[in-house]
Design a protein around this motif. Structure first.
Motif, mmCIF file in Angstrom:
data_model
loop_
_atom_site.group_PDB
_atom_site.id
_atom_site.type_symbol
_atom_site.label_atom_id
_atom_site.label_comp_id
_atom_site.label_asym_id
_atom_site.label_seq_id
_atom_site.Cartn_x
_atom_site.Cartn_y
_atom_site.Cartn_z
ATOM 1 N N ALA A 1 -4.320 -10.130 -46.654
ATOM 2 C CA ALA A 1 -3.757 -11.111 -45.727
ATOM 3 C C ALA A 1 -3.248 -12.290 -46.555
ATOM 4 N N TYR A 2 -4.062 -13.310 -46.741
ATOM 5 C CA TYR A 2 -3.607 -14.403 -47.616
ATOM 6 C C TYR A 2 -4.594 -14.638 -48.757
ATOM 7 N N THR A 3 -5.293 -13.589 -49.162
ATOM 8 C CA THR A 3 -6.243 -13.681 -50.267
ATOM 9 C C THR A 3 -5.584 -14.159 -51.557
ATOM 10 N N SER A 4 -6.335 -14.922 -52.341
ATOM 11 C CA SER A 4 -5.838 -15.442 -53.617
ATOM 12 C C SER A 4 -5.488 -14.329 -54.594
ATOM 13 N N VAL A 5 -6.080 -13.159 -54.387
ATOM 14 C CA VAL A 5 -5.831 -12.027 -55.284
ATOM 15 C C VAL A 5 -4.336 -11.731 -55.378
ATOM 16 N N LEU A 6 -3.622 -11.848 -54.272
ATOM 17 C CA LEU A 6 -2.202 -11.499 -54.250
ATOM 18 C C LEU A 6 -1.401 -12.329 -55.246
ATOM 19 N N ASN A 7 -1.612 -13.631 -55.224
ATOM 20 C CA ASN A 7 -0.859 -14.482 -56.145
ATOM 21 C C ASN A 7 -1.251 -14.216 -57.587
ATOM 22 N N ASN A 8 -2.536 -14.049 -57.839
ATOM 23 C CA ASN A 8 -2.984 -13.840 -59.213
ATOM 24 C C ASN A 8 -2.477 -12.524 -59.774
ATOM 25 N N VAL A 9 -2.485 -11.474 -58.953
ATOM 26 C CA VAL A 9 -1.937 -10.188 -59.404
ATOM 27 C C VAL A 9 -0.436 -10.320 -59.630
ATOM 28 N N ASN A 10 0.242 -11.064 -58.767
ATOM 29 C CA ASN A 10 1.681 -11.277 -58.911
ATOM 30 C C ASN A 10 2.007 -11.973 -60.238
ATOM 31 N N VAL A 11 1.104 -12.859 -60.667
ATOM 32 C CA VAL A 11 1.286 -13.584 -61.930
ATOM 33 C C VAL A 11 0.916 -12.714 -63.130
ATOM 34 N N ILE A 12 -0.248 -12.048 -63.044
ATOM 35 C CA ILE A 12 -0.766 -11.287 -64.186
ATOM 36 C C ILE A 12 -0.030 -9.969 -64.375
ATOM 37 N N PHE A 13 0.274 -9.285 -63.264
ATOM 38 C CA PHE A 13 0.896 -7.951 -63.318
ATOM 39 C C PHE A 13 2.197 -7.927 -62.510
ATOM 40 N N PRO A 14 3.254 -8.512 -63.015
ATOM 41 C CA PRO A 14 4.508 -8.562 -62.246
ATOM 42 C C PRO A 14 5.074 -7.185 -61.928
ATOM 43 N N GLU A 15 4.595 -6.146 -62.634
ATOM 44 C CA GLU A 15 5.083 -4.789 -62.369
ATOM 45 C C GLU A 15 4.449 -4.171 -61.126
ATOM 46 N N ILE A 16 3.398 -4.797 -60.577
ATOM 47 C CA ILE A 16 2.737 -4.301 -59.366
ATOM 48 C C ILE A 16 3.301 -5.033 -58.150
ATOM 49 N N THR A 17 3.688 -4.278 -57.119
ATOM 50 C CA THR A 17 4.185 -4.880 -55.881
ATOM 51 C C THR A 17 3.035 -5.540 -55.136
ATOM 52 N N CYS A 18 3.280 -6.734 -54.596
ATOM 53 C CA CYS A 18 2.267 -7.441 -53.817
ATOM 54 C C CYS A 18 2.783 -7.661 -52.389
ATOM 55 N N ARG A 19 1.909 -7.414 -51.403
ATOM 56 C CA ARG A 19 2.305 -7.543 -50.000
ATOM 57 C C ARG A 19 1.254 -8.342 -49.228
ATOM 58 N N ALA A 20 1.686 -9.419 -48.561
ATOM 59 C CA ALA A 20 0.798 -10.236 -47.741
ATOM 60 C C ALA A 20 1.056 -9.921 -46.264
ATOM 61 N N PHE A 21 0.073 -9.361 -45.592
ATOM 62 C CA PHE A 21 0.192 -9.088 -44.158
ATOM 63 C C PHE A 21 -0.099 -10.374 -43.394
ATOM 64 N N LYS A 22 0.836 -10.763 -42.532
ATOM 65 C CA LYS A 22 0.764 -12.076 -41.888
ATOM 66 C C LYS A 22 -0.122 -12.045 -40.645
ATOM 67 N N LEU A 23 -1.111 -12.921 -40.655
ATOM 68 C CA LEU A 23 -1.955 -13.090 -39.480
ATOM 69 C C LEU A 23 -1.171 -13.786 -38.371
ATOM 70 N N ASP A 24 -1.436 -13.421 -37.135
ATOM 71 C CA ASP A 24 -0.786 -14.043 -35.984
ATOM 72 C C ASP A 24 -1.247 -15.498 -35.882
ATOM 73 N N SER A 25 -0.301 -16.426 -35.987
ATOM 74 C CA SER A 25 -0.650 -17.850 -35.988
ATOM 75 C C SER A 25 -1.355 -18.277 -34.705
ATOM 76 N N LYS A 26 -1.085 -17.571 -33.598
ATOM 77 C CA LYS A 26 -1.707 -17.922 -32.319
ATOM 78 C C LYS A 26 -3.178 -17.529 -32.266
ATOM 79 N N ARG A 27 -3.595 -16.703 -33.240
ATOM 80 C CA ARG A 27 -4.972 -16.210 -33.205
ATOM 81 C C ARG A 27 -5.809 -16.718 -34.381
#
Length: 345
Positions: free
Chosen positions: A293-319
């Motif tokens: 979802a919005y875990t810090s892991v996504l950004n860190n993997v994006n920085v450390i391993f740019p060859e790996i695709t990163c995807r953040a699933f968006k939580l419904d703002s109303k919930r």
């Protein structure tokens, strides 16, 4: 040069490892103070130690929290710890690296040490709020949450920590080291974890059918309801279809929720004592994609391993809990600016 690091979380430990490995190039001394729990967060503690055991430190000091949960007792304990830090390091440290901006103890330790230079290490997505609310406004400690709101507690706090409440030193400018900023700016320096990767990285192949999904304590922390989190993860599972989808639980996720995720939704659970970044560095094969979802892991993997695709699933703002919404939305905005895929369900 003498460097002192004070950490209390796995990601802070990884930052300390990264900075200290870079300091080795100039043969500097690296001292570490590790704050562990009183035994109720063993996985968190083991992850910290696992990371910091990747290198030899000039000096290592471990502080174990008290089992007694009493505000006054804990404050006197922390005061004794500060006295100990002052005795060991006062006026003898060139660079002080604090692990948690929101921790009042860390800022009191800044006064105890009186280092020439002060740095604040990354502790995940919370750094975005630290940057916007404090650093960009030239505030280098949480001035608005520093003292207790209760009048009696405030008096007690001032009495216990009188020696370490020094506004001049608390206001001393600090540099934030973070992976949650797109570039270096005044008092903000981007961290890339390149030294850690060079020391630890072992994987050589990518599995195109493998997806790592990293969970977190969203419902446990009342950010969203358990009902919605289960609904959300069910849609994530459908999104990936026949992919080899592996769910990595956060150290604080409940057994009740994990049982539903495994038995009802059909995720394959994988338990590891390492934090995500370290685990991926040590894998024989890397995943094609890392998600959450919005875990810090996504950004860190994006920085450390740019060859790996990163995807953040968006939580419904109303919930989402309204008190958390602005911070969470700012994380998604940052992710989008760095090229991480934002996926609506």
């Amino acid at each position: 040069m003498k460097n002192l690091y004070i950490v209390e979380s796995p990601l802070q430990a990884l930052c300390a490892l990264e900075v200290s490995l870079d300091k080795d190039k100039t043969n500097e001394e690296n001292f570490i103070i590790i704050k562990l729990s009183n035994g109720d967060r063993k996985k968190n503690d083991n992850q910290i130690l696992d990371i910091l055991n990747q290198r030899k430190w000039s000096k290592k000091k471990i502080i174990v929290g008290l089992k007694i949960r009493n505000v006054v007792t804990n404050n006197f304990f922390q005061r004794r710890v500060l006295d100990s830090i002052r005795n060991d390091f006062y006026d003898d440290i060139d660079n002080l690296y604090l692990g948690e901006f929101r921790s009042i103890f860390m800022h009191l330790a800044k006064v105890a040490v009186e280092a020439d230079n002060v740095f604040i290490m990354d502790d995940g997505a919370a750094s975005i709020n630290t940057i916007n609310r404090y650093i960009k406004n030239n505030k280098y400690y949480p001035h608005d949450n520093f003292l207790p709101k209760n009048k009696i507690k405030k008096i007690v706090f001032r009495l216990i920590y009188k020696k370490y409440i020094n506004k001049f030193l608390l206001d001393k400018p600090a540099v934030l080291l973070t992976a949650f900023h797109s570039k270096d700016e005044k008092n903000i320096k981007r961290i890339y974890f390149k030294e850690s990767q060079k020391k630890i990285n072992t994987f050589s192949k990518k599995d195109k059918n493998l997806v790592f999904y990293f969970g977190s304590k969203y419902s446990e922390a009342n950010i969203i309801s358990l009902e919605y989190e289960i609904e959300f993860l069910t849609e994530v599972k459908k999104f990936y279809g026949d992919k080899n989808l592996v769910y990595f639980p956060h150290r604080d996720e409940s057994e009740e929720k994990l049982k539903v995720i495994s038995e009802d939704i059909g995720f394959k659970l994988s338990f590891t004592n390492s934090i995500a970044e370290l685990y991926i560095m040590q894998c024989d094969k890397s995943p094609q994609e890392v998600a959450g979802a919005y875990t810090s892991v996504l950004n860190n993997v994006n920085v450390i391993f740019p060859e790996i695709t990163c995807r953040a699933f968006k939580l419904d703002s109303k919930r989402i809990d309204p008190s958390r919404l602005n911070i969470i939305e700012s994380v998604y905005s940052f992710y989008k600016s760095t090229g991480i895929n934002i996926q609506e369900l």
